[in-house]
Scaffold this motif. Sequence first.
Motif, short mmCIF file in Angstrom:
data_model
loop_
_atom_site.label_atom_id
_atom_site.label_comp_id
_atom_site.label_asym_id
_atom_site.label_seq_id
_atom_site.Cartn_x
_atom_site.Cartn_y
_atom_site.Cartn_z
N MET A 171 1.23 -1.19 0.06
CA MET A 171 0.18 -0.08 0.19
C MET A 171 0.47 0.69 0.22
O MET A 171 1.83 1.88 0.47
N LYS A 172 0.23 2.07 -0.69
CA LYS A 172 1.35 3.48 -0.73
C LYS A 172 0.84 4.47 0.16
O LYS A 172 0.02 3.67 1.08
N LYS A 173 2.29 5.06 0.39
CA LYS A 173 1.90 5.94 2.21
C LYS A 173 1.94 7.33 1.07
O LYS A 173 2.61 7.44 -0.02
N ALA A 174 1.19 8.13 2.35
CA ALA A 174 1.84 9.56 1.67
C ALA A 174 2.26 10.35 2.43
O ALA A 174 1.12 10.28 3.88
N VAL A 175 3.03 11.22 2.47
CA VAL A 175 3.58 12.10 2.79
C VAL A 175 3.66 13.44 2.68
O VAL A 175 4.24 13.45 1.80
N PHE A 176 3.48 14.08 3.21
CA PHE A 176 3.17 15.79 3.65
C PHE A 176 4.34 16.71 3.96
O PHE A 176 4.39 16.38 5.34
N PHE A 177 4.45 17.73 3.30
CA PHE A 177 6.44 18.22 3.33
C PHE A 177 5.58 19.97 3.92
O PHE A 177 5.19 19.81 2.87
N ASP A 178 5.96 20.28 4.74
CA ASP A 178 5.55 22.03 4.96
C ASP A 178 6.75 22.36 3.94
O ASP A 178 7.65 21.37 3.83
N ILE A 179 7.14 23.85 4.00
CA ILE A 179 8.55 24.09 2.97
C ILE A 179 9.26 25.78 4.16
O ILE A 179 10.07 24.34 4.70
N ASP A 180 8.20 26.26 4.31
CA ASP A 180 9.31 26.66 5.15
C ASP A 180 9.89 26.58 6.51
O ASP A 180 8.99 26.08 7.28
N GLY A 181 11.05 25.83 6.86
CA GLY A 181 11.56 26.25 7.81
C GLY A 181 11.59 23.97 8.20
O GLY A 181 12.03 23.23 8.89
N THR A 182 11.32 23.51 7.16
CA THR A 182 11.10 22.51 6.62
C THR A 182 11.87 21.38 5.97
O THR A 182 12.61 20.58 6.00
N LEU A 183 11.65 22.26 4.00
CA LEU A 183 11.97 21.79 3.58
C LEU A 183 13.14 22.48 3.15
O LEU A 183 14.29 22.32 2.19
N TRP A 184 13.35 23.56 3.31
CA TRP A 184 14.23 24.30 3.33
C TRP A 184 14.64 25.85 3.90
O TRP A 184 13.37 26.17 4.97
N ASP A 185 15.68 25.75 4.31
CA ASP A 185 15.68 27.08 5.98
C ASP A 185 15.43 28.30 5.10
O ASP A 185 14.91 28.92 4.20
N HIS A 186 15.57 29.91 6.16
CA HIS A 186 14.78 31.04 5.73
C HIS A 186 15.66 31.62 4.08
O HIS A 186 15.80 32.95 4.45
N HIS A 187 16.21 31.24 3.92
CA HIS A 187 17.72 32.21 3.08
C HIS A 187 17.09 31.04 1.41
O HIS A 187 17.58 30.60 0.60
N MET A 188 15.93 30.12 1.95
CA MET A 188 15.50 29.09 0.63
C MET A 188 16.37 28.40 -0.02
O MET A 188 16.71 27.92 -1.39
N LYS A 189 17.44 27.75 0.75
CA LYS A 189 18.39 26.90 0.46
C LYS A 189 17.81 25.14 1.15
O LYS A 189 17.44 24.56 2.24
N ILE A 190 17.81 24.48 0.60
CA ILE A 190 17.64 23.53 0.95
C ILE A 190 18.07 22.37 0.86
O ILE A 190 19.28 21.77 0.41
N PRO A 191 18.76 20.95 1.90
CA PRO A 191 19.99 20.22 2.00
C PRO A 191 20.09 19.36 0.92
O PRO A 191 18.30 18.81 0.92
N GLU A 192 20.80 18.88 0.49
CA GLU A 192 20.94 17.56 -0.01
C GLU A 192 20.57 16.18 -0.15
O GLU A 192 20.18 15.68 -0.47
N SER A 193 20.52 16.22 1.10
CA SER A 193 20.02 14.94 2.05
C SER A 193 18.36 15.20 2.02
O SER A 193 17.67 13.85 1.72
N THR A 194 17.69 15.66 1.81
CA THR A 194 16.45 15.83 1.85
C THR A 194 16.17 15.76 0.39
O THR A 194 14.95 15.10 0.05
N VAL A 195 16.24 16.19 -0.37
CA VAL A 195 16.73 16.17 -2.35
C VAL A 195 16.14 14.92 -2.45
O VAL A 195 16.11 13.68 -2.84
N GLU A 196 17.63 14.06 -1.61
CA GLU A 196 17.92 12.44 -2.03
C GLU A 196 16.54 11.57 -1.43
O GLU A 196 16.55 10.85 -1.92
N ALA A 197 16.18 12.29 -0.29
CA ALA A 197 15.31 11.44 0.80
C ALA A 197 13.67 11.14 -0.43
O ALA A 197 13.48 10.04 -0.02
#
Length: 261
Positions: free
Chosen positions: A1-27
């Motif tokens: 069964m497919k799982k569904a994951v929901f991600f906030d943006i600010d403070g979760t996917l990226w920081d206040h400079h709008m930078k995203i960790p490479e580990s987040t992209v990979e994950a």
Amino acid sequence: MKKAVFFDIDGTLWDHHMKIPESTVEAIHRLRENGNYAFICSGRSRAAIRAKELLEGVGFDGILAACGTYIEYKGEIVYNRELSKEETEELFSCFQKQRTPIVLEGKQYLYADMNDFGDNTYILNLKKSLGEGFQPLDVHAGNYHTNKMTAYFTKGDIEAVKRDLNNHFDLIFHTTQVFEIVPKGYSKAKGIQWICEYLKIPREDTYAFGDSVNDLEMLSYVRHGIAMGNGTDIAKKAADYITADLWDDGIMQGLKHFSLI
């Protein structure tokens, strides 16, 4: 069964400079490769979600924007609850009376009167980053297409605002001076409920990552709410699990903890 994951943006996917960790992209790539859904679930309206780093660099199955009032799935609009002309006029009347600066937020544009904001760094940066997506209020007077509004309350009677708007709107306070206004009953949780019914995803197969006050209902609604280590105390209290900070591979750690990658 497919799982569904929901991600906030600010403070979760990226920081206040709008930078995203490479580990987040990979994950998130690995999450989807394993056959699961990944959705953005943001308080930002669709007009304010434009970064290629998110939409192309990371890649998502859909976008739940503007606190559950707008939903895309695989690039198609499947739900869009815009404020009516009457609702917009009600909001204008309230905030003009209190002389409160506002930003209207929709699918294509954000609308604001820059004269109301002076040297507000956040608004200036937002205008710069959105370019033509940021429009003056008077240019579109009477013809706005918006899902929600944000108020920057620096003076006036906040209790009067609450009384005036309570029947038709919910107010989400980020600080005592900055709050979002959404149609009554709408939230990130409402958006998650809608997309899960649309795709027939059981609630027990839902997960969410968030960090702040407008994530509370989302974190409580899904089966597994995950707060970022850099999140607020109130978000952490609403969560089932607290992962590491954004820049300490928090998304990767959280997905591993629940065996999603």
